[in-house]
Design a protein around this motif. Structure first.
Motif, mmCIF file in Angstrom:
data_model
loop_
_atom_site.group_PDB
_atom_site.id
_atom_site.type_symbol
_atom_site.label_atom_id
_atom_site.label_comp_id
_atom_site.label_asym_id
_atom_site.label_seq_id
_atom_site.Cartn_x
_atom_site.Cartn_y
_atom_site.Cartn_z
ATOM 1 N N ILE A 14 7.768 3.928 -4.456
ATOM 2 C CA ILE A 14 8.139 3.179 -3.252
ATOM 3 C C ILE A 14 9.438 3.693 -2.626
ATOM 4 N N LYS A 15 10.307 4.239 -3.476
ATOM 5 C CA LYS A 15 11.601 4.739 -2.972
ATOM 6 C C LYS A 15 11.475 6.124 -2.350
ATOM 7 N N TYR A 72 10.175 -4.507 0.380
ATOM 8 C CA TYR A 72 10.146 -3.147 0.958
ATOM 9 C C TYR A 72 9.209 -3.143 2.165
ATOM 10 N N GLY A 111 4.202 -2.212 -12.487
ATOM 11 C CA GLY A 111 5.016 -1.511 -11.488
ATOM 12 C C GLY A 111 5.909 -0.398 -12.007
ATOM 13 N N LYS A 130 8.596 -8.344 -6.844
ATOM 14 C CA LYS A 130 9.356 -7.142 -7.187
ATOM 15 C C LYS A 130 9.477 -6.168 -6.006
ATOM 16 N N PHE A 131 8.385 -6.046 -5.224
ATOM 17 C CA PHE A 131 8.363 -4.997 -4.190
ATOM 18 C C PHE A 131 8.117 -5.504 -2.770
ATOM 19 N N THR A 166 5.179 2.375 -9.687
ATOM 20 C CA THR A 166 5.375 1.851 -8.330
ATOM 21 C C THR A 166 6.837 1.915 -7.898
ATOM 22 N N GLU A 167 7.743 1.523 -8.818
ATOM 23 C CA GLU A 167 9.149 1.429 -8.404
ATOM 24 C C GLU A 167 9.757 2.791 -8.063
ATOM 25 N N LEU A 201 4.114 -8.435 -8.579
ATOM 26 C CA LEU A 201 4.295 -7.245 -7.740
ATOM 27 C C LEU A 201 4.915 -7.624 -6.395
ATOM 28 N N PHE A 208 5.688 -1.292 1.882
ATOM 29 C CA PHE A 208 4.824 -1.698 0.760
ATOM 30 C C PHE A 208 3.747 -2.682 1.208
#
Length: 269
Positions: free
Chosen positions: A57-58, A83, A50, A79-80, A53-54, A76, A86
Motif C-alpha cells: 500500500i505504501k 489510505y 495484511g 488497518k488500511f 498489504t502494509e 483490514l 486502498f
C-alpha cells in the motif's frame, strides 16, 4: 475446533486454507521481487492479516484487495481504510471479475497472493481468462504446484498444468519459503512463482478449448501412448503427417508438439 489456531486474535480457518505469512525476511523478499511502483495498480488476493498489504500500500499507486473471510474485513478496514489508494472487496476470488478493476485505471493489473492450496489451480485458470488486463502475477503456492507450473517435458512434474499455463504465460519459480515462515505452519513447503501472460501468444491455436481437451486426454492416462490416448481425434497414420511417433507418451511431448497436434486436428475437421 482442533483445526484452527488463533493468530493475532484471529481464528485461522482450515476451510479457507489460512496460513498467514509472518516472517519479515520472506515478506521483504517477496516485496523486493514484486517491486511495486507508484504508477501501478496492484490487486492482492487473500490479504489475510495484511502482512504483505502494509508494504504494497505504501509503494503502489492503487491497491485493491479481495478477501473471502468476512471476519477479516473489519480488521483490514481499520488497518488500511484511511489510505486513499486502498479498496477492499469481500468476495470469492474464483468468481471475482478482475477485468472490472482494470476499467478504473489505464495500467494493467499486477496480481499478488498467498493462495490457499485447494483453489490455486482453478484460480490461476480463472485469471488467465482475464489475462489481457493483467501485467503479471506473483503467487505463493505449494512448492509442488510451482514445480508443475514451471516443469519441462520428460520430468515427473510435467503435466496438464505445465502445458496449459505455459501456453498462456511465461512461468518462473523465484524462491522457496519454509513452513516455519507461516502461522500456523502448513505441512508443506511453499514457493513463489511469477507468471507473466504473453501480450500475444508465441504460438497459438484457433480453439484453446480443443487444445485443453487434447492435453487433458493425453495426461489422464500418462502410461498410455498418444496413439491410444488421442484416438478419438487421430488415426495411427496421422502421427506421421504431424511428424510425431504415435508410440510417444504425453510427458515427452513439448507444448509445441501439443500445438501441432491441435492445429492438425483443426485443419482436418
Amino acid at each position: 475446533m482442533a483445526h484452527s489456531k488463533v493468530v493475532q486474535g484471529h481464528q485461522a480457518r482450515k476451510r479457507f486454507g489460512q496460513n498467514f505469512l509472518s516472517d519479515d525476511f520472506y515478506i521483504s523478499k517477496i516485496i523486493e521481487s514484486i517491486a511495486p511502483q507508484p504508477d501501478q495498480h496492484l490487486v492482492e488476493i487473500g490479504p489475510g492479516l495484511g502482512a504483505i498489504t502494509e508494504h504494497l500500500i505504501k509503494k503502489a499507486g492503487k491497491l485493491d484487495v479481495v478477501e473471502l473471510d468476512r471476519d477479516l474485513i473489519p480488521r483490514l478496514e481499520s488497518k488500511f481504510g484511511h489510505y486513499e489508494n486502498f479498496s477492499i472487496h469481500q468476495s470469492d476470488a474464483l468468481k471475482f471479475n478482475f477485468s472490472e478493476l482494470r476499467q478504473e485505471s489505464e495500467e494493467p493489473l499486477r496480481i499478488v497472493g498467498n493462495l490457499p492450496y485447494n483453489i490455486s489451480t482453478p484460480l490461476i485458470f480463472h485469471l488467465l481468462k482475464q489475462r489481457e488486463d493483467i501485467e503479471d502475477m506473483y503467487f505463493m503456492l505449494q512448492k509442488e504446484v510451482v514445480e508443475r507450473l514451471c516443469a519441462h517435458p520428460g520430468t515427473k512434474q510435467y503435466g496438464r498444468l505445465s502445458v496449459m499455463a505455459q501456453y498462456y504465460c511465461h512461468a518462473s519459480m523465484l524462491f522457496t519459503v519454509p513452513a516455519g515462515a507461516f502461522s500456523p505452519p502448513p505441512k508443506v513447503e511453499s514457493a513463489i512463482v511469477c507468471l507473466q501472460p504473453y501480450k500475444s501468444l508465441p504460438q497459438s491455436v484457433n480453439d484453446a478449448d480443443l487444445l485443453a481437451k487434447i492435453v487433458t486426454a493425453a495426461f489422464n492416462q500418462r502410461r498410455k501412448t498418444i496413439r491410444n490416448s488421442l484416438k478419438q481425434w487421430l488415426e495411427s497414420e496421422d502421427f506421421d503427417s504431424i511428424g510425431l511417433a504415435g508410440s510417444e507418451r504425453a510427458e515427452r511431448l513439448s507444448l509445441e508438439d501439443f500445438i501441432k497436434i491441435c492445429q492438425y486436428i483443426e485443419q482436418s475437421s
